[in-house]
Scaffold this motif. Structure first.
Motif: not given
Length: 175
Positions: A74, A77, A80-81, A90, A93-94, A107
């Motif tokens: 992904a 952002k 990801l969302r 992002i 969470n990456r 992500p």
């Protein structure tokens, strides 16, 4: 450029994505690349979560069903969302695996984000993407050990999609 030609990530962001993929031994003709939102919002702004969900739930879900990916990367952002189903950043969470309908999702930063960075921040972000792509490739290779990741020659996407671009131009001219 993408909207005009109907191809995902073919401008400067796409060129950077191609180099990032190549750094982990992948050429783009051996993976499927698509967008969450199929046409950019005005001013090329980042799509809202609602725009991402609206478009992806209609088109992306069908594409995923047809392609049946072992792993999804992904980029950015909005992607990801969509895969998380909620607001998320992002940066935080990456690099952390999530699951979407049983498919592992990695992500990472979108290439456009990397192009906006400068100096040390850009170097760090590029290394982060390298490690995320490497993790995704390793996981996919474990799930499908016979997959071929790379062409002998790096493909020229403009040439590869020339027929599709020409058809799109001809269709636009007839309208």
């Amino acid at each position: 450029m993408e909207d005009e030609q109907g191809l995902p990530l073919i401008g400067p962001s796409g060129q950077l994505l191609d180099r990032a993929l190549l750094s982990v031994g992948i050429t783009r003709d051996h993976v499927y690349v698509t967008n969450i939102v199929k046409c950019r919002p005005r001013g090329n702004r980042t799509p809202t979560q609602q725009e991402g969900y609206f478009c992806a739930s209609r088109w992306l879900v069908r594409e995923i069903g047809l392609v049946k990916p072992k792993v999804i990367v992904a980029l950015g952002k909005p992607a990801l969302r969509f895969f998380l189903g909620r607001e998320a950043g992002i940066i935080r969470n990456r690099g952390h695996w999530i699951s979407w309908h049983g498919i592992p999702v990695m992500p990472t930063f979108h290439p456009a984000y990397l192009l906006r960075q400068e100096g040390h921040a850009q170097v760090e972000a590029k290394w982060a993407v390298y490690y995320d792509l490497k993790a995704a490739r390793d996981k996919a290779a474990a799930l499908d050990p016979d997959w071929v990741w790379k062409s002998g020659n790096v493909p020229d996407l403009t040439e590869m999609y020339a027929q599709r671009i020409l058809m799109r131009k001809e269709l636009a001219e007839t309208k």
